[in-house]
Scaffold this motif. Sequence first.
Motif, PDB file in Angstrom:
ATOM      1  N   ALA A 170      30.398  20.077 -31.105  1.00 24.29           N
ATOM      2  CA  ALA A 170      30.996  20.626 -29.895  1.00 24.29           C
ATOM      3  C   ALA A 170      29.980  20.349 -28.794  1.00 24.29           C
ATOM      4  O   ALA A 170      28.797  20.662 -28.927  1.00 24.29           O
ATOM      5  N   VAL A 171      30.435  19.721 -27.720  1.00 25.02           N
ATOM      6  CA  VAL A 171      29.568  19.443 -26.583  1.00 25.02           C
ATOM      7  C   VAL A 171      29.753  20.608 -25.617  1.00 25.02           C
ATOM      8  O   VAL A 171      30.808  20.753 -25.002  1.00 25.02           O
ATOM      9  N   ALA A 172      28.727  21.446 -25.533  1.00 24.46           N
ATOM     10  CA  ALA A 172      28.805  22.660 -24.726  1.00 24.46           C
ATOM     11  C   ALA A 172      27.963  22.506 -23.471  1.00 24.46           C
ATOM     12  O   ALA A 172      26.779  22.179 -23.548  1.00 24.46           O
ATOM     13  N   GLU A 173      28.592  22.738 -22.329  1.00 24.32           N
ATOM     14  CA  GLU A 173      27.881  22.655 -21.053  1.00 24.32           C
ATOM     15  C   GLU A 173      26.976  23.869 -20.891  1.00 24.32           C
ATOM     16  O   GLU A 173      27.347  24.995 -21.194  1.00 24.32           O
ATOM     17  N   LEU A 174      25.766  23.640 -20.412  1.00 25.88           N
ATOM     18  CA  LEU A 174      24.800  24.702 -20.154  1.00 25.88           C
ATOM     19  C   LEU A 174      24.783  25.035 -18.673  1.00 25.88           C
ATOM     20  O   LEU A 174      25.072  24.180 -17.834  1.00 25.88           O
ATOM     21  N   PRO A 175      24.416  26.260 -18.324  1.00 23.68           N
ATOM     22  CA  PRO A 175      24.307  26.591 -16.904  1.00 23.68           C
ATOM     23  C   PRO A 175      23.213  25.748 -16.270  1.00 23.68           C
ATOM     24  O   PRO A 175      22.193  25.457 -16.881  1.00 23.68           O
ATOM     25  N   GLY A 176      23.449  25.352 -15.036  1.00 16.22           N
ATOM     26  CA  GLY A 176      22.461  24.543 -14.337  1.00 16.22           C
ATOM     27  C   GLY A 176      22.183  25.105 -12.974  1.00 16.22           C
ATOM     28  O   GLY A 176      22.207  26.321 -12.763  1.00 16.22           O
ATOM     29  N   ASP A 177      21.956  24.240 -12.025  1.00 13.05           N
ATOM     30  CA  ASP A 177      21.694  24.606 -10.641  1.00 13.05           C
ATOM     31  C   ASP A 177      22.872  25.417 -10.104  1.00 13.05           C
ATOM     32  O   ASP A 177      24.018  25.016 -10.200  1.00 13.05           O
ATOM     33  N   THR A 178      22.596  26.548  -9.514  1.00 11.19           N
ATOM     34  CA  THR A 178      23.663  27.436  -9.047  1.00 11.19           C
ATOM     35  C   THR A 178      24.515  26.801  -7.967  1.00 11.19           C
ATOM     36  O   THR A 178      25.690  27.082  -7.862  1.00 11.19           O
ATOM     37  N   VAL A 179      23.954  25.919  -7.144  1.00 10.47           N
ATOM     38  CA  VAL A 179      24.729  25.249  -6.099  1.00 10.47           C
ATOM     39  C   VAL A 179      25.753  24.325  -6.735  1.00 10.47           C
ATOM     40  O   VAL A 179      26.917  24.312  -6.368  1.00 10.47           O
ATOM     41  N   VAL A 180      25.315  23.569  -7.735  1.00 11.74           N
ATOM     42  CA  VAL A 180      26.215  22.624  -8.411  1.00 11.74           C
ATOM     43  C   VAL A 180      27.283  23.370  -9.187  1.00 11.74           C
ATOM     44  O   VAL A 180      28.461  23.064  -9.102  1.00 11.74           O
ATOM     45  N   THR A 181      26.889  24.385  -9.965  1.00 15.56           N
ATOM     46  CA  THR A 181      27.865  25.070 -10.807  1.00 15.56           C
ATOM     47  C   THR A 181      28.827  25.929  -9.999  1.00 15.56           C
ATOM     48  O   THR A 181      29.919  26.191 -10.454  1.00 15.56           O
ATOM     49  N   SER A 182      28.433  26.359  -8.803  1.00 17.02           N
ATOM     50  CA  SER A 182      29.355  27.182  -8.021  1.00 17.02           C
ATOM     51  C   SER A 182      30.487  26.347  -7.429  1.00 17.02           C
ATOM     52  O   SER A 182      31.544  26.862  -7.137  1.00 17.02           O
ATOM     53  N   THR A 183      30.292  25.048  -7.263  1.00 15.64           N
ATOM     54  CA  THR A 183      31.347  24.196  -6.707  1.00 15.64           C
ATOM     55  C   THR A 183      32.248  23.616  -7.791  1.00 15.64           C
ATOM     56  O   THR A 183      33.269  23.038  -7.487  1.00 15.64           O
ATOM     57  N   ARG A 184      31.864  23.767  -9.040  1.00 18.56           N
ATOM     58  CA  ARG A 184      32.637  23.197 -10.135  1.00 18.56           C
ATOM     59  C   ARG A 184      32.620  24.165 -11.307  1.00 18.56           C
ATOM     60  O   ARG A 184      31.574  24.651 -11.704  1.00 18.56           O
ATOM     61  N   ALA A 185      33.784  24.452 -11.832  1.00 15.89           N
ATOM     62  CA  ALA A 185      33.866  25.360 -12.979  1.00 15.89           C
ATOM     63  C   ALA A 185      33.308  24.662 -14.214  1.00 15.89           C
ATOM     64  O   ALA A 185      33.514  23.465 -14.407  1.00 15.89           O
ATOM     65  N   ARG A 186      32.594  25.413 -15.033  1.00 14.18           N
ATOM     66  CA  ARG A 186      32.074  24.837 -16.278  1.00 14.18           C
ATOM     67  C   ARG A 186      33.227  24.529 -17.212  1.00 14.18           C
ATOM     68  O   ARG A 186      34.185  25.293 -17.319  1.00 14.18           O
ATOM     69  N   SER A 187      33.119  23.401 -17.893  1.00 18.29           N
ATOM     70  CA  SER A 187      34.185  23.008 -18.807  1.00 18.29           C
ATOM     71  C   SER A 187      34.019  23.719 -20.151  1.00 18.29           C
ATOM     72  O   SER A 187      32.930  24.143 -20.513  1.00 18.29           O
ATOM     73  N   GLN A 188      35.115  23.819 -20.870  1.00 17.87           N
ATOM     74  CA  GLN A 188      35.089  24.359 -22.224  1.00 17.87           C
ATOM     75  C   GLN A 188      34.441  23.324 -23.131  1.00 17.87           C
ATOM     76  O   GLN A 188      34.535  22.123 -22.878  1.00 17.87           O
ATOM     77  N   PRO A 189      33.792  23.756 -24.217  1.00 20.84           N
ATOM     78  CA  PRO A 189      33.223  22.780 -25.153  1.00 20.84           C
ATOM     79  C   PRO A 189      34.310  21.843 -25.672  1.00 20.84           C
ATOM     80  O   PRO A 189      35.456  22.246 -25.859  1.00 20.84           O
ATOM     81  N   VAL A 190      33.945  20.587 -25.864  1.00 25.43           N
ATOM     82  CA  VAL A 190      34.873  19.604 -26.423  1.00 25.43           C
ATOM     83  C   VAL A 190      34.310  19.098 -27.744  1.00 25.43           C
ATOM     84  O   VAL A 190      33.098  19.093 -27.954  1.00 25.43           O
ATOM     85  N   ILE A 191      35.188  18.690 -28.632  1.00 27.56           N
ATOM     86  CA  ILE A 191      34.786  18.192 -29.949  1.00 27.56           C
ATOM     87  C   ILE A 191      34.648  16.675 -29.887  1.00 27.56           C
ATOM     88  O   ILE A 191      35.500  15.977 -29.338  1.00 27.56           O
ATOM     89  N   ALA A 192      33.556  16.181 -30.465  1.00 27.94           N
ATOM     90  CA  ALA A 192      33.294  14.741 -30.508  1.00 27.94           C
ATOM     91  C   ALA A 192      32.758  14.380 -31.891  1.00 27.94           C
ATOM     92  O   ALA A 192      32.291  15.245 -32.635  1.00 27.94           O
ATOM     93  N   VAL A 193      32.809  13.104 -32.210  1.00 30.26           N
ATOM     94  CA  VAL A 193      32.246  12.586 -33.457  1.00 30.26           C
ATOM     95  C   VAL A 193      31.022  11.753 -33.104  1.00 30.26           C
ATOM     96  O   VAL A 193      31.076  10.894 -32.215  1.00 30.26           O
ATOM     97  N   VAL A 194      29.929  12.006 -33.791  1.00 28.19           N
ATOM     98  CA  VAL A 194      28.704  11.241 -33.583  1.00 28.19           C
ATOM     99  C   VAL A 194      28.888   9.870 -34.230  1.00 28.19           C
ATOM    100  O   VAL A 194      29.236   9.776 -35.400  1.00 28.19           O
ATOM    101  N   THR A 195      28.673   8.796 -33.452  1.00 26.05           N
ATOM    102  CA  THR A 195      28.789   7.450 -34.012  1.00 26.05           C
ATOM    103  C   THR A 195      27.428   6.783 -34.194  1.00 26.05           C
ATOM    104  O   THR A 195      27.315   5.820 -34.945  1.00 26.05           O
TER     105      THR A 195
END
Length: 189
Positions: free
Chosen positions: A119-144
């Motif tokens: 699961a690729v989970a977004e972490l909190p970052g710079d408050t200016v950046v995260t306040s203009t964009r909602a954090r995404s839900q974790p997505v499932i990926a396969v490691v290649t």
Amino acid sequence: MLFGTVLVAACALGSAAVTLRTGGMDGAVAVRADLPAGHVLTADDLRTVTGSTAAGLIPASRAESLVGRRLTLPVVAGALLTEKNIGAAAYPRPDQALIGAAVRPGQYTPGLAPGDRVAVAELPGDTVVTSTRARSQPVIAVVTDVRRPEQPQSPAVVTLLLSRNDAEKIAVPVAQGLFSLVQVSPEAR
């Protein structure tokens, strides 16, 4: 003793009959290393192995004809090649994407390997950046692929296969290093 001799002879004849039916033991073509889809084959990429070619494997006698041709799918070291492996790249599919992620220790499990689901989970970052964009839900990926660094302080590079939509959702946090890879069950969706 006579029964044992007859049994050995019967097994030898049976083995010879199977070999003749399956096209003989001409050998087949295998790859020496892990290779990505779209890779153009060189003579150094190929080796021949002893075995039957009846299962659609490319016979060893055709190894030279593969030089300069492309792989349609990624293959692992030792994989035997078939005609389906050769041609125009078919990977990733049009509805999929590959994304490379530079990961530092703590952003992924140490034993992460190709084939694992994360699961690729977004972490909190710079408050200016995260306040203009909602954090995404974790997505499932396969490691290649996992390329571990020679220096421990350098990041590893993990290649992930996921849907195009999910790749677009996580592209920004992955580029900024604001994510974590959480290993999940193989059945996770």
